[in-house]
Design an enzyme around this catalytic site. Structure first.
Site, PDB file in Angstrom:
ATOM      1  N   LYS A  50       0.899   1.826  -7.113  1.00  0.00           N
ATOM      2  CA  LYS A  50       0.307   0.927  -8.104  1.00  0.00           C
ATOM      3  C   LYS A  50      -0.811   1.604  -8.891  1.00  0.00           C
ATOM      4  O   LYS A  50      -0.839   1.562 -10.129  1.00  0.00           O
ATOM      5  CB  LYS A  50      -0.245  -0.334  -7.407  1.00  0.00           C
ATOM      6  CG  LYS A  50       0.798  -1.157  -6.674  1.00  0.00           C
ATOM      7  CD  LYS A  50       0.184  -2.380  -6.024  1.00  0.00           C
ATOM      8  CE  LYS A  50      -0.874  -2.027  -4.976  1.00  0.00           C
ATOM      9  NZ  LYS A  50      -0.353  -1.211  -3.860  1.00  0.00           N
ATOM     10  N   SER A  57       0.852  -1.184   0.000  1.00  0.00           N
ATOM     11  CA  SER A  57       0.000   0.000   0.000  1.00  0.00           C
ATOM     12  C   SER A  57       0.890   1.237   0.000  1.00  0.00           C
ATOM     13  O   SER A  57       1.848   1.335   0.766  1.00  0.00           O
ATOM     14  CB  SER A  57      -0.893   0.002   1.245  1.00  0.00           C
ATOM     15  OG  SER A  57      -1.683   1.177   1.288  1.00  0.00           O
ATOM     16  N   GLY A  58       0.600   2.189  -0.902  1.00  0.00           N
ATOM     17  CA  GLY A  58       1.422   3.388  -0.993  1.00  0.00           C
ATOM     18  C   GLY A  58       2.587   3.257  -1.950  1.00  0.00           C
ATOM     19  O   GLY A  58       3.365   4.204  -2.115  1.00  0.00           O
ATOM     20  N   SER A  69      -2.394  -7.682  -3.512  1.00  0.00           N
ATOM     21  CA  SER A  69      -2.285  -9.137  -3.752  1.00  0.00           C
ATOM     22  C   SER A  69      -1.073  -9.712  -3.019  1.00  0.00           C
ATOM     23  O   SER A  69      -0.081 -10.084  -3.655  1.00  0.00           O
ATOM     24  CB  SER A  69      -2.223  -9.458  -5.240  1.00  0.00           C
ATOM     25  OG  SER A  69      -1.299  -8.645  -5.926  1.00  0.00           O
TER      26      SER A  69
END
Length: 645
Positions: free
Chosen positions: A484, A480-481, A552
């Site tokens: 993406k 996260s961060g 994922s």
């Protein structure tokens, strides 16, 4: 010392025998039937002692073993000069020190009438998986009960498991009768209590007997201490009880193909172990799942061709016709074939430290075939202590639950209760290769028979050709961060500007609709990716270039999505950003919440991220901007893959 060897003679006398005596002895034993059985029950019910007594009384102990046993018995403090028979079986140092069984110990012994393999299974609840392992090949279970304690929780647990595994022959051995002065009233009360419980779990028949493993009462012969007991001794019962191979011989013929035997161009046979039934030359057979039919030409063995073969024999079958048959197929009698399906209701016994993740693909070994299988969320978990059905999202170590399971292709099967070879399976973690569960098929789901793949005239290749492109999935994964979503959005804009047909699946966006019912537990993360993978597959079928942006976190799920696609269509892009950098950005404030304990199961903090080991593309966001990262992805696509974008 005897100068001839009889079945009752100690093995350690063989050094005085002539070769012919040994050959005669071995020939006698070669043609005996084999009974596999387990001993189970609560801790200190005397399982190991009973097996040690059986080995001692059947003279299956070498002289040096006997001397070591006597010395060990004195060292661990056995009363008087008597032998502690449990030490014959408790082989682990930890077992001897604690006086308990931890591992499953297998021992062999023989009598004049039969050969035996006995498994001493642990009594502690935390070793349930060990007990299931020992029971999986058993024809009979000896349930021991301490006469002083009666029916306990572990008695019920092991009885339930033995019945679940499909053991039909149950012996209720009320042990340590010497410690209750061989009181018949105590024995009768225990048998009555057990009978009531046994009926509640479906055990309709069992054989009860009063014994003392330590003293030897009713083990090899009738005991004068229990004149009121008129039944057989334990050995007498074990020698005469019907084994499963006898029962299975009466069922229709089934043989899983283990090996296609092709030593030269003049011979082609199919080798395997006959699981049930009888087969003879000239019998019409059917190969499943293909359904091809032929006739048995010959039954070949190392010792020569046979006129017939039965359940439990390993043989090679040759056919009258050239038919397609390979490892994993099942040869059945033509007029009574087994079922073929790809969805089942099953009981699962979870055997791994890591909990079961519904939706994650596992390898499933059933019979001689290996397929990919996916488990649904459990319908319920069974509390073995109370037999209550409990709601459950997953299964932890030693958990037992009823789940639906689907395979990637149709397989021949039978209900486990009818044929353990074609109804029992194990599950293997695809990444670690660990055996994580054992299972038993109940029946095929009706939808597996009613739902068929509908062929369409417009192919996926035609869809892609209409768009003048090759379909693929750009799978962006990272913390996260990491960037993406930003990079994925730029990639899509650049592809759209060049006239390509694309679709962007973003992790946050799909949780507003498709996956709004899912949380962030490991099991929910697995299901989240499975659903996204199925959608991405449909989109590639439509000829689109699919771009995804998902954390994922698990390699297994990314590999699952890769396996859904055509070879070369799945392109894993690791947006590689160090945790410290991602946390420094924290544009959504999620790391701050995770660090303060307000957000549970957050990847990188209290939930793991398994970075790709060999991604097709790796982007270091610490070294380039999002715009440069997007250009790098498209450049590598143009340079390395034939996608004509």
């Amino acid at each position: 010392m005897a100068d001839t060897l009889t079945p009752e003679a100690p093995i350690y006398q063989t050094d005085a025998l002539i070769a012919s005596d040994i050959d005669a002895y071995l020939d006698t034993h070669q043609h005996k039937t084999m009974l596999r059985f387990i001993t189970c029950g609560s801790v200190d019910d005397g399982k190991s002692t009973l097996i040690g007594r059986l080995l001692y009384d059947s003279k299956m102990i070498f002289e040096d073993q006997l001397a070591a046993l006597e010395a060990d018995s004195k060292r661990v403090g056995t009363q008087g000069q008597e032998i502690d028979f449990a030490l014959l079986v408790d082989g682990l140092a930890a077992e001897r020190e604690q006086g308990i069984t931890i591992d499953v110990a297998y021992r062999f012994f023989a009598t004049e009438k039969r050969k035996f393999i006995v498994a001493d299974t642990p009594g502690h609840e935390q070793y349930t998986r060990n007990m299931v392992t020992g029971a999986s090949t058993a024809d009979l279970a000896v349930i021991l009960i301490d006469a002083r304690k009666g029916v306990l929780v572990q008695t019920r647990r092991h009885s339930y498991l033995a019945h679940l595994i499909g053991i039909r022959n149950i012996v209720l051995a009320v042990n340590k009768m010497d410690l209750v002065d061989y009181d018949q009233a105590v024995y009768d009360g225990i048998v009555k209590d057990y009978a009531e419980f046994a009926r509640s779990i479906g055990i309709t028949d069992f054989t009860a007997m009063p014994i003392s493993g330590f003293k030897g009462d009713n083990i090899t012969g009738s005991s004068a201490n229990t004149p009121w007991y008129k039944g057989p001794s334990l050995i007498e019962h074990l020698e005469t009880v019907e084994v499963d191979t006898e029962r299975l011989s009466a069922r229709p013929f089934r043989m899983g193909v283990q090996w296609v035997n092709r030593p030269n161009l003049d011979f082609r046979g199919f080798s395997g172990l006959i699981g049930s039934g009888v087969i003879r030359p000239g019998d019409a057979v059917r190969v499943l799942p293909s359904g091809k039919t032929s006739t048995v030409k010959s039954i070949v063995t190392y010792d020569g061709d046979l006129e017939q073969a039965v359940a439990g024999q390993s043989v090679t079958l040759t056919m009258a016709d050239e038919i397609d048959c390979s490892r994993g197929d099942v040869i059945t009698i033509a007029d009574a074939p087994t079922e073929v399906a790809d969805q089942f209701e099953s009981t699962i016994v979870w055997m791994d430290e890591a909990e079961m993740l519904p939706g994650r693909p596992y390898l499933m070994k059933i019979g001689t075939s290996t397929v990919t299988a996916t488990i649904t969320e459990p319908k319920y978990e069974v509390c073995v202590n109370t037999l209550v059905h409990q709601a459950a999202k997953t299964l932890a170590l030693n958990g037992i639950g009823v789940c639906n399971i689907s395979t990637d292709r149709a397989i021949p099967f039978e209900a486990y209760a009818d044929n353990p070879d074609l109804g029992g399976f194990i599950l293997i973690d695809r990444m670690t290769n660990r055996t994580v569960a054992a299972g038993m098929i109940h029946f095929a789901l009706r939808r597996s028979q009613n739902i068929h793949w509908q062929a369409t005239d417009i192919t996926r290749e035609h869809h892609a050709a209409m768009k003048n492109q090759t379909a693929c999935v750009l799978w962006l994964t990272g913390l996260s961060g990491a960037g993406k979503s930003t990079i994925a959005n730029i990639v899509e804009k650049k592809l759209a500007a060049s006239g390509r047909h694309t679709f962007l699946l973003d992790g946050d966006n799909v949780r507003h609709g498709l996956n709004k019912d899912l949380g962030f537990t490991d099991a929910d993360r697995v299901e989240n990716i499975r659903r996204v993978g199925e959608v991405a597959k449909l989109m590639t079928d439509a000829g689109l270039i699919v771009i995804t942006a998902f954390i994922s976190p698990f390699r297994a799920e990314r590999e699952m999505v890769r396996s859904m696609m055509q070879p070369g269509e799945f392109i894993e892009v690791h947006i590689d950003t160090p945790l410290a950098e991602a946390e420094k950005r924290d544009v959504k404030g999620l790391y701050k919440k995770a660090r303060s304990g307000q957000l549970k199961n957050f990847t990188g903090i209290d939930s793991p991220y398994e970075a790709p080991e060999n991604p097709e593309i790796r982007i270091d966001t610490a070294a380039m901007s999002a715009e440069d990262a997007a250009d790098a992805i498209i450049a590598q696509l143009n340079a390395g893959w034939a996608y004509t974008i």
